[in-house]
Design an enzyme around this catalytic site. Structure first.
Site, mmCIF file in Angstrom:
data_model
loop_
_atom_site.group_PDB
_atom_site.id
_atom_site.type_symbol
_atom_site.label_atom_id
_atom_site.label_comp_id
_atom_site.label_asym_id
_atom_site.label_seq_id
_atom_site.Cartn_x
_atom_site.Cartn_y
_atom_site.Cartn_z
ATOM 1 N N LYS A 60 23.696 24.488 5.558
ATOM 2 C CA LYS A 60 22.948 23.613 6.478
ATOM 3 C C LYS A 60 23.214 22.151 6.128
ATOM 4 O O LYS A 60 23.414 21.319 7.010
ATOM 5 C CB LYS A 60 21.446 23.948 6.431
ATOM 6 C CG LYS A 60 21.162 25.272 7.144
ATOM 7 C CD LYS A 60 19.787 25.846 6.883
ATOM 8 C CE LYS A 60 19.723 27.258 7.461
ATOM 9 N NZ LYS A 60 18.491 27.963 7.132
ATOM 10 N N GLN A 114 13.246 27.001 3.946
ATOM 11 C CA GLN A 114 14.123 28.169 3.868
ATOM 12 C C GLN A 114 13.308 29.412 3.518
ATOM 13 O O GLN A 114 12.591 29.426 2.530
ATOM 14 C CB GLN A 114 15.223 27.914 2.812
ATOM 15 C CG GLN A 114 16.253 29.022 2.724
ATOM 16 C CD GLN A 114 17.049 29.200 4.012
ATOM 17 O OE1 GLN A 114 17.541 28.234 4.602
ATOM 18 N NE2 GLN A 114 17.183 30.438 4.475
ATOM 19 N N ASP A 134 13.261 25.255 13.353
ATOM 20 C CA ASP A 134 13.574 26.690 13.292
ATOM 21 C C ASP A 134 12.973 27.433 14.497
ATOM 22 O O ASP A 134 13.343 28.566 14.784
ATOM 23 C CB ASP A 134 13.001 27.302 12.000
ATOM 24 C CG ASP A 134 14.079 27.556 10.957
ATOM 25 O OD1 ASP A 134 15.265 27.630 11.329
ATOM 26 O OD2 ASP A 134 13.714 27.681 9.764
#
Ligand code: NDP
Length: 280
Positions: free
Chosen positions: A52, A96, A119
């Site tokens: 990322k 995460q 997300d």
């Protein structure tokens, strides 16, 4: 023989489009910034976080890394998220997953401002998708929609079957196909006659989490088959939920693993970050 849907190429196209957009925003004095939080040092998570960061660097998005020790408490993590929620220079926040067991994942997801929820996991983002309002959408299914659109595969009016109903793939996938005017059926472990249902599909999206389970006997002649699964087979080679060799003979289009859906997830995350920056 099915045509390959090249996720590597399509994700590169998207990243290059975003790079150009970010450069223009920079000229206007607008920087985009993503905060990435990792708690503990799960090796797979470290690889995902690293990828990322690399994508951010390529596109010109600033990334702020928070590498927190395994013992971080839920309160401490929420405290950091809260600061980032209120920091005007931060456009997107990503925690995460999975987080260590002593931290409640749902509580953490809910603590991220929906305006920075790149997300697309916050209940407000999921709710917005289901009632057709604007909000961030989950990156993997958003990537699947881009694969279809950029391969000129029509979704409207098509029989779409999704195998899997997880919160991050199956459910948002079905909502997005519905939003594109597909006729959608969602299958799961209690579905009766899975093969018969799958054989109705013009577009079959497989997110079942079982290596190579879906072979040609589940596929209608000429169907489009999208494989979301990622596994290592007995020879340690990457494979999907679809038995590629058998299905490619019957499908009209198919995504490979690797190089299909996988690279799209990060590209769509980057897209969400740029949107967050533009809409703030
Ligand atoms: P989950 O394990 O959370 O969900 C699997 C789904 O498949 C469940 O809804 C389950 O049903 C259903 N299922 C399991 N067995 C059967 C069966 N025999 N018949 C019918 N349905 C069944 O997985 P995820 O959605 O998180 O991920 C799916 C796959 O995609 C995995 O291989 C994962 O590694 C991969 N993945 C890839 C990503 C990418 O970037 N390419 C991102 C995320 C995931 P039930 O709900 O009834 O249990």
């Amino acid at each position: 023989m099915a045509k390959l849907i090249d996720g590597k190429m399509i994700s590169q196209q998207i990243k290059d489009e975003l790079k150009a957009k970010v450069a223009t925003l920079k000229e206007e004095g607008k920087d985009i910034c993503l905060a990435v939080i990792q708690v503990g040092n799960d090796p797979a998570s470290t690889v995902y976080v690293g990828n990322k960061k690399k994508a951010c660097e390529y596109i010109g998005i600033k990334s702020l890394a928070f590498e927190l020790p395994e013992e971080t408490t839920e309160e401490e993590l929420i405290g950091i998220i809260d600061k980032l929620n209120n920091d005007n220079d931060v456009d997107g926040i990503l925690v995460q997953l999975p987080v260590p067991k002593h931290i409640n994942e749902d509580t953490i997801i809910k603590s991220i401002s929906p305006k920075k929820d790149v997300d697309g996991f916050h209940p407000a983002s999921v709710g917005a998708l289901s009632i057709g309002q604007h909000g961030f959408v989950s990156c993997t299914p958003a990537g699947v929609i881009q694969l279809l659109k950029r391969s000129n595969i029509e979704i409207a009016g098509k029989e779409c079957v999704v195998i899997g109903r997880s919160n991050i793939v199956g459910k948002p996938m079905s909502m997005m196909l519905l939003r594109e005017n597909g006729t959608v059926t969602v299958c799961h472990s209690k579905t009766k006659d899975l093969k018969d249902v799958c054989k109705r599909a013009d577009i079959l999206v497989v997110a079942i989490g079982k290596p190579k389970m879906i072979d040609e006997s589940y596929v209608k002649d000429g169907a489009v088959v999208i494989d979301v699964g990622i596994h290592r087979d007995e020879n340690n080679k990457l494979c999907g939920d679809v038995d590629f060799e058998s299905v490619e003979k019957k499908a009209s289009y198919i995504t490979p693993v690797p190089g299909g859906v996988g690279p799209m997830t990060i590209a769509m995350l980057m897209n969400n970050c740029v949107e967050a920056g533009i809409n703030k």
